[in-house]
Motif scaffolding. Structure first.
Motif, short mmCIF file in Angstrom:
data_model
loop_
_atom_site.label_atom_id
_atom_site.label_comp_id
_atom_site.label_asym_id
_atom_site.label_seq_id
_atom_site.Cartn_x
_atom_site.Cartn_y
_atom_site.Cartn_z
N GLU A 23 0.83 -1.20 0.00
CA GLU A 23 0.00 0.00 0.00
C GLU A 23 0.86 1.26 0.00
OE1 GLU A 23 -3.55 0.75 1.97
OE2 GLU A 23 -4.06 -1.35 2.24
N VAL A 24 1.95 1.23 0.77
CA VAL A 24 2.86 2.38 0.80
C VAL A 24 3.53 2.54 -0.56
CG1 VAL A 24 4.89 3.37 1.91
CG2 VAL A 24 3.21 2.13 3.29
N SER A 25 3.93 1.42 -1.16
CA SER A 25 4.57 1.48 -2.48
C SER A 25 3.60 2.01 -3.54
CB SER A 25 5.05 0.09 -2.90
OG SER A 25 6.08 -0.34 -2.06
N TYR A 26 2.35 1.56 -3.49
CA TYR A 26 1.35 2.04 -4.45
C TYR A 26 1.13 3.54 -4.28
CZ TYR A 26 -3.14 3.19 -6.47
OH TYR A 26 -4.14 3.82 -7.16
N PHE A 27 1.00 3.99 -3.04
CA PHE A 27 0.79 5.41 -2.76
C PHE A 27 1.97 6.23 -3.27
CE2 PHE A 27 1.20 9.15 -0.04
CZ PHE A 27 -0.05 9.73 -0.23
N ALA A 28 3.18 5.74 -3.06
CA ALA A 28 4.38 6.45 -3.51
C ALA A 28 4.42 6.52 -5.04
CB ALA A 28 5.63 5.78 -2.96
N THR A 34 9.15 9.09 -3.28
CA THR A 34 9.85 7.90 -2.82
C THR A 34 9.03 7.22 -1.72
OG1 THR A 34 11.08 9.02 -1.08
CG2 THR A 34 12.08 8.98 -3.29
N LYS A 35 9.34 5.97 -1.50
CA LYS A 35 8.66 5.22 -0.44
C LYS A 35 8.97 5.85 0.93
CE LYS A 35 7.89 0.51 1.09
NZ LYS A 35 8.23 -0.89 0.94
N ASP A 36 10.18 6.33 1.11
CA ASP A 36 10.54 7.00 2.37
C ASP A 36 9.72 8.27 2.57
OD1 ASP A 36 12.40 5.09 3.07
OD2 ASP A 36 14.06 6.16 2.13
N GLN A 37 9.51 9.04 1.51
CA GLN A 37 8.68 10.24 1.61
C GLN A 37 7.25 9.87 1.98
OE1 GLN A 37 9.59 11.77 -2.35
NE2 GLN A 37 10.33 13.67 -1.41
N ALA A 38 6.74 8.80 1.38
CA ALA A 38 5.38 8.35 1.67
C ALA A 38 5.26 7.94 3.14
CB ALA A 38 5.00 7.19 0.75
N GLN A 39 6.23 7.18 3.63
CA GLN A 39 6.19 6.75 5.02
C GLN A 39 6.30 7.93 5.97
OE1 GLN A 39 9.37 3.88 4.86
NE2 GLN A 39 7.94 2.17 4.78
N ILE A 45 1.13 12.86 9.18
CA ILE A 45 -0.26 13.25 8.95
C ILE A 45 -1.25 12.22 9.46
CG2 ILE A 45 -1.92 13.75 7.10
CD1 ILE A 45 0.46 14.93 5.57
N GLY A 46 -0.87 10.97 9.44
CA GLY A 46 -1.80 9.90 9.79
C GLY A 46 -2.09 9.09 8.54
N ASN A 47 -3.07 8.20 8.62
CA ASN A 47 -3.29 7.31 7.49
C ASN A 47 -4.55 7.61 6.69
OD1 ASN A 47 -5.10 6.43 9.39
ND2 ASN A 47 -4.62 4.27 9.16
N GLU A 48 -5.15 8.78 6.89
CA GLU A 48 -6.34 9.16 6.12
C GLU A 48 -5.94 9.53 4.70
OE1 GLU A 48 -9.93 12.38 6.23
OE2 GLU A 48 -8.94 11.87 8.10
N ARG A 49 -6.47 8.79 3.75
CA ARG A 49 -6.04 8.88 2.35
C ARG A 49 -6.24 10.27 1.76
NH1 ARG A 49 -4.65 4.75 -0.90
NH2 ARG A 49 -5.57 3.24 0.51
N ASP A 50 -7.35 10.94 2.04
CA ASP A 50 -7.60 12.27 1.47
C ASP A 50 -6.54 13.28 1.91
OD1 ASP A 50 -9.83 11.40 0.09
OD2 ASP A 50 -11.23 12.02 1.66
N ALA A 55 -1.34 16.25 0.84
CA ALA A 55 0.03 16.52 1.25
C ALA A 55 1.03 16.08 0.18
CB ALA A 55 0.33 15.83 2.58
N ALA A 56 0.77 14.93 -0.44
CA ALA A 56 1.68 14.44 -1.48
C ALA A 56 1.64 15.36 -2.71
CB ALA A 56 1.31 13.01 -1.88
N ASN A 57 0.47 15.88 -3.03
CA ASN A 57 0.37 16.82 -4.16
C ASN A 57 1.10 18.12 -3.85
OD1 ASN A 57 -1.09 15.14 -5.86
ND2 ASN A 57 -3.05 15.78 -5.02
N ALA A 58 1.13 18.50 -2.59
CA ALA A 58 1.84 19.73 -2.20
C ALA A 58 3.35 19.56 -2.31
CB ALA A 58 1.46 20.10 -0.77
N LEU A 59 3.85 18.33 -2.26
CA LEU A 59 5.30 18.08 -2.39
C LEU A 59 5.78 18.34 -3.82
CD1 LEU A 59 5.86 14.77 -0.39
CD2 LEU A 59 6.56 17.07 0.26
N LYS A 60 4.91 18.25 -4.78
CA LYS A 60 5.31 18.38 -6.18
C LYS A 60 5.67 19.76 -6.54
CE LYS A 60 2.52 14.50 -7.62
NZ LYS A 60 1.42 14.05 -8.41
#
Length: 60
Positions: A23-28, A34-39, A45-50, A55-60
């Motif tokens: 799941e972490v790999s898919y999200f990354a 990277t998987k480390d960034q995802a973890q 933030i917690g594990n709430e997908r939304d 947050a991941a979109n803000a990293l871009k």
């Protein structure tokens, strides 16, 4: 497949299971991070997908 077969459906899909590597790999891969960034995001933030998607979109 859900870890607990009695708890299947929407509630299981709203969260990213940080203990499940796939799941972490898919999200990354989905967010091209990277998987480390995802973890790290999951830890902060917690594990709430939304919230994680935002947050991941803000990293871009």
């Amino acid at each position: 497949m859900a870890d607990n077969r009695a708890k299947r459906g929407g509630a299981d899909r709203r969260q990213v299971a940080s203990g499940e590597g796939y799941e972490v790999s898919y999200f990354a891969r989905k967010h091209k991070i990277t998987k480390d960034q995802a973890q790290d995001l999951i830890k902060r933030i917690g594990n709430e997908r939304d919230k994680l998607n935002a947050a991941a979109n803000a990293l871009k």
